[in-house]
Scaffold this active site. Structure first.
Site, PDB file in Angstrom:
ATOM      1  N   GLU A   1       3.391  -5.141  12.381  1.00 46.16           N
ATOM      2  CA  GLU A   1       2.473  -4.017  12.146  1.00 46.16           C
ATOM      3  C   GLU A   1       1.378  -4.555  11.235  1.00 46.16           C
ATOM      4  OE1 GLU A   1       2.774  -1.198  13.630  1.00 46.16           O
ATOM      5  OE2 GLU A   1       4.833  -1.313  14.366  1.00 46.16           O
TER       6      GLU A   1
ATOM      7  N   GLU B   1       7.308   0.691  16.172  1.00 43.74           N
ATOM      8  CA  GLU B   1       8.370   1.223  15.338  1.00 43.74           C
ATOM      9  C   GLU B   1       8.479   2.712  15.635  1.00 43.74           C
ATOM     10  OE1 GLU B   1       7.135   0.041  11.363  1.00 43.74           O
ATOM     11  OE2 GLU B   1       8.185  -1.850  11.598  1.00 43.74           O
TER      12      GLU B   1
ATOM     13  N   ASN C   1       0.807  -1.227   0.000  1.00 41.50           N
ATOM     14  CA  ASN C   1       0.000   0.000   0.000  1.00 41.50           C
ATOM     15  C   ASN C   1       0.841   1.279   0.000  1.00 41.50           C
ATOM     16  OD1 ASN C   1       0.694  -0.613   2.695  1.00 41.50           O
ATOM     17  ND2 ASN C   1      -0.970   0.652   3.450  1.00 41.50           N
TER      18      ASN C   1
ATOM     19  N   CYS D   1      -3.293   1.701   6.304  1.00 44.09           N
ATOM     20  CA  CYS D   1      -3.702   0.985   7.522  1.00 44.09           C
ATOM     21  C   CYS D   1      -4.305   1.941   8.547  1.00 44.09           C
ATOM     22  CB  CYS D   1      -2.507   0.264   8.111  1.00 44.09           C
ATOM     23  SG  CYS D   1      -1.107   1.361   8.359  1.00 44.09           S
TER      24      CYS D   1
HETATM   25  P1  NAD Z   1       0.082  -9.335   3.166  1.00 43.33           P
HETATM   26  O1  NAD Z   1       0.094  -9.801   4.582  1.00 43.33           O
HETATM   27  O2  NAD Z   1      -0.631 -10.148   2.167  1.00 43.33           O
HETATM   28  O3  NAD Z   1       1.574  -9.210   2.605  1.00 43.33           O
HETATM   29  C1  NAD Z   1       2.550  -8.422   3.229  1.00 43.33           C
HETATM   30  C2  NAD Z   1       3.925  -8.970   2.875  1.00 43.33           C
HETATM   31  O4  NAD Z   1       4.072 -10.256   3.452  1.00 43.33           O
HETATM   32  C3  NAD Z   1       4.154  -9.150   1.385  1.00 43.33           C
HETATM   33  O5  NAD Z   1       5.488  -8.823   1.084  1.00 43.33           O
HETATM   34  C4  NAD Z   1       3.894 -10.622   1.190  1.00 43.33           C
HETATM   35  O6  NAD Z   1       4.524 -11.179   0.074  1.00 43.33           O
HETATM   36  C5  NAD Z   1       4.462 -11.193   2.480  1.00 43.33           C
HETATM   37  N1  NAD Z   1       3.933 -12.497   2.860  1.00 43.33           N
HETATM   38  C6  NAD Z   1       2.746 -13.057   2.532  1.00 43.33           C
HETATM   39  N2  NAD Z   1       2.629 -14.284   3.084  1.00 43.33           N
HETATM   40  C7  NAD Z   1       3.767 -14.497   3.777  1.00 43.33           C
HETATM   41  C8  NAD Z   1       4.239 -15.574   4.579  1.00 43.33           C
HETATM   42  N3  NAD Z   1       3.521 -16.681   4.765  1.00 43.33           N
HETATM   43  N4  NAD Z   1       5.455 -15.459   5.168  1.00 43.33           N
HETATM   44  C9  NAD Z   1       6.201 -14.344   5.010  1.00 43.33           C
HETATM   45  N5  NAD Z   1       5.800 -13.297   4.249  1.00 43.33           N
HETATM   46  C10 NAD Z   1       4.603 -13.369   3.651  1.00 43.33           C
HETATM   47  O7  NAD Z   1      -0.443  -7.842   3.221  1.00 43.33           O
HETATM   48  P2  NAD Z   1      -0.750  -6.881   1.979  1.00 43.33           P
HETATM   49  O8  NAD Z   1      -2.024  -7.335   1.348  1.00 43.33           O
HETATM   50  O9  NAD Z   1       0.474  -6.738   1.158  1.00 43.33           O
HETATM   51  O10 NAD Z   1      -0.983  -5.481   2.730  1.00 43.33           O
HETATM   52  C11 NAD Z   1      -2.196  -5.060   3.254  1.00 43.33           C
HETATM   53  C12 NAD Z   1      -2.235  -5.283   4.748  1.00 43.33           C
HETATM   54  O11 NAD Z   1      -1.151  -4.618   5.380  1.00 43.33           O
HETATM   55  C13 NAD Z   1      -3.486  -4.701   5.380  1.00 43.33           C
HETATM   56  O12 NAD Z   1      -3.993  -5.620   6.322  1.00 43.33           O
HETATM   57  C14 NAD Z   1      -2.982  -3.460   6.100  1.00 43.33           C
HETATM   58  O13 NAD Z   1      -3.734  -3.043   7.203  1.00 43.33           O
HETATM   59  C15 NAD Z   1      -1.625  -3.902   6.522  1.00 43.33           C
HETATM   60  N6  NAD Z   1      -0.784  -2.743   6.807  1.00 43.33           N
HETATM   61  C16 NAD Z   1      -0.469  -2.462   8.108  1.00 43.33           C
HETATM   62  C17 NAD Z   1       0.306  -1.361   8.405  1.00 43.33           C
HETATM   63  C18 NAD Z   1       0.694  -1.020   9.820  1.00 43.33           C
HETATM   64  O14 NAD Z   1       1.601  -0.220  10.000  1.00 43.33           O
HETATM   65  N7  NAD Z   1       0.063  -1.595  10.832  1.00 43.33           N
HETATM   66  C19 NAD Z   1       0.776  -0.532   7.370  1.00 43.33           C
HETATM   67  C20 NAD Z   1       0.405  -0.853   6.060  1.00 43.33           C
HETATM   68  C21 NAD Z   1      -0.365  -1.962   5.782  1.00 43.33           C
END
Ligand code: NAD
Length: 480
Positions: free
Chosen positions: A247, A459, A149, A281
């Protein structure tokens, strides 16, 4: 554009020779290829990071800082190019990438390059008996995994403190938005960043993320992404006693009292609802409005939402761009359908859009839904798109109960001119971050993170430097 991994200071094709298509959300076109890397590439990157660790961790803070400042400077020099790449890869308005995403990536490097110069550790005096001092040493090879995002913004937000603290890094950007991470590897190359200190491996979660997280030589993991992925990573890391910062997702309340500054609240609520297509997020997806203001708010808000310009991200007039992928568009539309089945009324939006000249792209009209209760799935599950719900409340206690009625606890916004109420509500909302009378005002020194299903750890500022170091207490006896 075919992008490559960056391992041990070299651009490298994935060992298996496989690539994934990279899609531009604005048009739906495949415009590049990214490595579909696997465990072999991850192992090579970890070996390179291990090899680089003694050198990097033994540099002085000033020497590490100088290397990092060169990266920051080069991000600034290539800002427009990086912003265009981010916009194309993610679908976000180029204006947003130019004003927010890329400047923040530059600042992340500059902030931690200079923060480390001010870092200090404690000593605890025990008088004539002796004293203690605490060393905070880098830990080793750190895994940094980030979402799509805010691609370069969040990627560098983890990498910069990990490096500043003296660790070496293997980083995995989202496979959905790899472009600016690749351009960052070009920048590392251009500035002569020491080989192996920051390695970037592209690919999917299962093929790259899991081998990275489960590798015995990676003691620290910093992850930002979805809550389900965070749970999966925890389950792998816990039996190996790894240090974890997670996060995760949010379902943030935006609590509006009738005495607020209406115009400022309205302007900001438009932002907190739909900035980056609602894919931040921290977006306030559950709007709670005190009943005397409810009708006026809904009418004024819906009018403004209808006037938002949705269109191609490369058009400077665009306010809302494309969502990140076809799958994500389908998920958002599914939730809008679900909201109606749950009894909600769609006040505006509610459908996919096909802007002229970008008919193949993934657009969703900014959507406002009323008439739902807090227990329904639409109000409990993270949609992560341009969709908000509005609910009325009658008292401060009810506002708090509604605000706290999800499993998430990342951020909240409170609108009131009543000082005592602002403090009371801010103190009792279950979340890691509360903004009073504004949204998304960030100071990089402050702790950033969530409670409950929104994550573990913080963080930002010295919190991150502490996370990426291991404290060791040493006692010196002064007695004979
Ligand atoms: P996601 O969890 O699908 O993927 C995030 C990352 O993790 C990607 O690089 C992905 O390839 C990797 N990943 C996926 N499965 C994995 C596994 N089994 N082991 C290790 N790595 C793995 O999330 P997304 O769809 O890319 O992002 C959206 C989500 O991120 C939303 O839920 C949003 O709220 C959250 N987000 C949180 C914050 C925060 O600071 N709290 C900030 C931005 C986004």
């Amino acid at each position: 554009m075919r992008i490559q991994n960056y391992i041990d200071g070299q651009f490298a094709a994935p060992a298996n020779g496989a690539y994934l298509p990279n899609v531009a959300p604005a048009t739906g076109e495949v415009y590049g290829e990214i490595p579909d890397s696997g465990a072999e590439d991850v192992a090579r990157a970890i070996a390179a990071a291990q090899k680089a660790f003694p050198l990097w961790s033994n540099l002085t803070a000033a020497e590490r800082s100088a290397h990092m400042l060169r990266v920051s400077q080069r991000i600034e020099e290539r800002l427009d190019e990086l912003a265009a790449a981010e916009s194309k890869d993610n679908g976000k308005p180029v204006k947003l990438a130019t004003r927010v995403d890329i400047p923040r990536a530059r600042d992340n490097f500059a902030f931690y390059a200079t923060a480390i110069l001010h870092d200090a550790s404690e000593s605890h005096d025990m008088g004539a008996q002796g004293f203690n001092y605490t060393l905070r040493r880098p830990i080793g090879v750190v895994a940094c995994i980030s979402p799509w995002n805010l691609p370069l913004y969040l990627f560098t937000w983890k990498i910069a403190p990990a490096l500043a603290a003296g660790n070496t890094v293997v980083a995995k950007p989202s496979e959905v938005t790899p472009a600016t991470a690749y351009l960052l590897s070009e920048i590392l190359d251009e500035v002569g960043f020491p080989a192996g200190v920051l390695n970037i491996v592209h690919g999917t979660g299962p093929n790259v993320g899991e081998p990275l997280v489960s590798h015995p030589e990676v003691p620290v993991i910093s992850f930002t992404g979805g809550t389900a992925t965070g749970a999966r990573i925890s389950s792998i890391a816990a039996p190996m006693f790894k240090k974890l910062s997670l996060e995760l997702g949010g379902k943030n309340p935006n609590v509006i009292f009738a005495d607020c500054d209406f115009d400022k609240m309205l302007r900001t609520t438009l932002q907190s609802s739909f900035a980056n297509q609602g894919q931040i997020c921290l977006c306030g997806s559950r709007i709670l409005v005190e009943r005397p203001l409810y009708d006026r708010f809904v009418a004024a808000f819906v009018e403004k939402v209808k006037a938002l310009k949705v269109g191609r991200p490369d058009d400077p007039a665009t306010q809302v761009g494309a969502v990140v992928s076809k799958d994500h568009q389908a998920k958002i539309l599914h939730y809008i359908q679900l909201a109606q089945e749950e009894g909600g009324t769609v006040e505006c939006g509610g459908q996919a859009l096909y802007p002229e000249g970008a008919e193949g792209g993934f657009y969703v009209a900014p959507t406002v839904i009323t008439g739902l209760n807090m227990g329904c799935r639409t109000n409990q599950e993270e949609i992560f798109g341009p969709v908000v719900t509005i609910q009325a409340f009658d008292s401060e206690a009810e506002a708090l109960a509604l605000a706290n009625a999800t499993k998430y606890g990342l951020a909240a916004t409170v609108w009131t001119e009543n000082l005592k109420r602002a403090h009371r509500v801010a103190a009792h909302i279950h979340s890691g971050i509360v903004w009073v009378n504004n949204w998304l005002v960030r100071d990089l020194r402050t702790p950033f993170g969530g409670v409950k299903a929104s994550g573990v750890g913080r963080e930002g500022g010295f919190e991150a430097l502490r996370f990426f170091t291991e404290p060791k207490n040493i006692y010196i006896d002064l007695g004979e």
